[in-house]
Design an enzyme around this catalytic site. Structure first.
Site, PDB file in Angstrom:
ATOM      1  N   GLU A 110      10.885  -4.173   4.716  1.00 54.23           N
ATOM      2  CA  GLU A 110      11.116  -2.757   4.424  1.00 54.23           C
ATOM      3  C   GLU A 110      10.600  -1.858   5.538  1.00 54.23           C
ATOM      4  O   GLU A 110      11.172  -0.799   5.807  1.00 54.23           O
ATOM      5  CB  GLU A 110      10.507  -2.389   3.069  1.00 54.23           C
ATOM      6  CG  GLU A 110      11.261  -3.061   1.926  1.00 54.23           C
ATOM      7  CD  GLU A 110      10.764  -2.657   0.560  1.00 54.23           C
ATOM      8  OE1 GLU A 110      10.067  -1.625   0.450  1.00 54.23           O
ATOM      9  OE2 GLU A 110      11.070  -3.374  -0.408  1.00 54.23           O
ATOM     10  N   HIS A 260      -4.876 -12.618  -3.967  1.00 54.03           N
ATOM     11  CA  HIS A 260      -5.486 -13.943  -4.069  1.00 54.03           C
ATOM     12  C   HIS A 260      -5.724 -14.548  -2.691  1.00 54.03           C
ATOM     13  O   HIS A 260      -6.769 -15.169  -2.456  1.00 54.03           O
ATOM     14  CB  HIS A 260      -4.608 -14.883  -4.892  1.00 54.03           C
ATOM     15  CG  HIS A 260      -5.166 -16.265  -4.981  1.00 54.03           C
ATOM     16  ND1 HIS A 260      -4.720 -17.300  -4.177  1.00 54.03           N
ATOM     17  CD2 HIS A 260      -6.173 -16.782  -5.730  1.00 54.03           C
ATOM     18  CE1 HIS A 260      -5.412 -18.393  -4.449  1.00 54.03           C
ATOM     19  NE2 HIS A 260      -6.299 -18.108  -5.387  1.00 54.03           N
ATOM     20  N   LYS A 301     -15.789 -15.575  -4.180  1.00 57.53           N
ATOM     21  CA  LYS A 301     -14.880 -14.901  -3.245  1.00 57.53           C
ATOM     22  C   LYS A 301     -15.457 -13.604  -2.699  1.00 57.53           C
ATOM     23  O   LYS A 301     -15.032 -13.118  -1.654  1.00 57.53           O
ATOM     24  CB  LYS A 301     -13.537 -14.634  -3.933  1.00 57.53           C
ATOM     25  CG  LYS A 301     -12.815 -15.915  -4.355  1.00 57.53           C
ATOM     26  CD  LYS A 301     -11.598 -15.607  -5.217  1.00 57.53           C
ATOM     27  CE  LYS A 301     -10.909 -16.879  -5.685  1.00 57.53           C
ATOM     28  NZ  LYS A 301      -9.781 -16.601  -6.608  1.00 57.53           N
TER      29      LYS A 301
END
Length: 331
Positions: A110, A260, A301
């Site tokens: 895009e 993620h 994380k």
């Protein structure tokens, strides 16, 4: 009150339970009588409460990332590029204010398509059948006439042929190499990936065929079945960047695979030092999209240091312009 029946005394004690003193920021809003500047207005968010205070915290965390020279990972979904936030990301890349990009395939194509023809503001409730008959695609309240994709196909096919020649010459094609190549070929200063290519800022996409580019590769592969893309090398490269960084900061606009991937890459280094999430997803369904920084801490994380992460529950188009205007000033 001394003569109250016992049961009413008990009720009163419950209603007027004695409290302990709480020390903290006094809740206050902006003083509009003083005609505040944009900076003064945004600074007032600190004490407004709710998501306004989270927005202020996001700004402060990004400032810390920059002050401490953390490697900043900016992840964003395709809808971010569909919107006018594309121009903010281009500014950040042009001025080398971030170091790694992670996006979807739509977030690549895009941007390139917009260098050929713009997207148009429409309405959320426009009838889908009518739009289909007119060959107009709808992304929320943004319209993308199909001629944009036809132009993109005409442009991309020669690029795919050149990429195939590189592969035949022994080069291993990864999504990040393809994006860098396309950014150089588009040669347009309005493009995010022109600047990423020019400034050697790596761009990763975990699902390189999940978009119009994938459709065009499908047709290209009919006549060139030998064309292949190696995603494993990019997975290693992204994780290696995280492992070798002294400090890392995450800015994640939206959710899904982009969220993620950057979080998981930072698991390999014991967690990101800072993290800012901006999305409207909720965690009650157990999705990674709605998962908060606190959940990411449980996976390793994000590091567990107090105050090093925040989630702003909002559509990024509402809040990221304010955040970027304060946290990413040129000076």
């Amino acid at each position: 009150m001394k003569n109250l029946p016992r049961e009413l005394k008990k009720a009163r004690e419950e209603v007027f339970k004695q409290s302990k003193e709480v020390i903290g920021e006094e809740i206050r809003g902006p003083e509009l009588n003083k005609n505040p500047s944009l900076k003064e207005l945004v600074d007032s968010y600190k004490s407004i409460g709710f998501q306004a205070s989270h927005l202020y915290k996001a700004i402060e965390l990004i400032k810390k990332m920059r002050e401490e020279k953390a490697v900043i990972f900016l992840a964003y979904t395709s809808g971010i590029v569909s919107s006018g936030l594309r121009d903010i990301i281009r500014y950040l890349v042009e001025n080398k204010m971030i170091h790694v990009l992670v996006t979807t395939t739509g977030g690549i194509e895009e941007d390139l398509i917009k260098t050929m023809k713009p997207f148009i503001l429409g309405e959320f409730n426009t009838d889908g059948k009518t739009l289909r008959e007119k060959g107009v695609n709808r992304i929320g309240n943004i319209f993308v006439p199909n001629d944009r994709y036809i132009l993109f196909e005409e442009w991309i096919n020669p690029q795919l042929k050149e990429l195939l020649q590189k592969q035949e010459g022994g080069e291993d094609l990864t999504p990040s190499k393809i994006i860098e190549f396309l950014g150089g070929k588009i040669n347009n200063k309005e493009s995010i990936y022109f600047w990423a290519s020019k400034n050697k800022i790596p761009v990763f996409t975990p699902a390189p065929l999940d978009g119009s580019l994938g459709d065009m590769i499908y047709f290209f592969k009919q006549s060139h079945p030998e064309f292949k893309i190696d995603i494993t090398e990019d997975a290693k490269k992204l994780i290696d960047i995280a492992i070798n960084a002294e400090k890392t900061g995450l800015i994640i606009l939206g959710a899904g695979p982009i969220k993620h991937n950057v979080c998981n890459a930072n698991l390999f280094r014991g967690g990101a030092d800072y993290a800012v999430y901006i999305n409207s997803a909720q965690e009650f369904d157990g999705s990674d999209a709605g998962a908060t920084p606190n959940e990411a801490i449980s996976w390793g994380k994000i590091k567990p240091e107090k105050g090093n992460a925040v989630k702003v529950h909002s559509d990024a188009t509402l809040v990221f312009p304010l955040i970027a205007s304060e946290a990413f000033k040129k000076n």
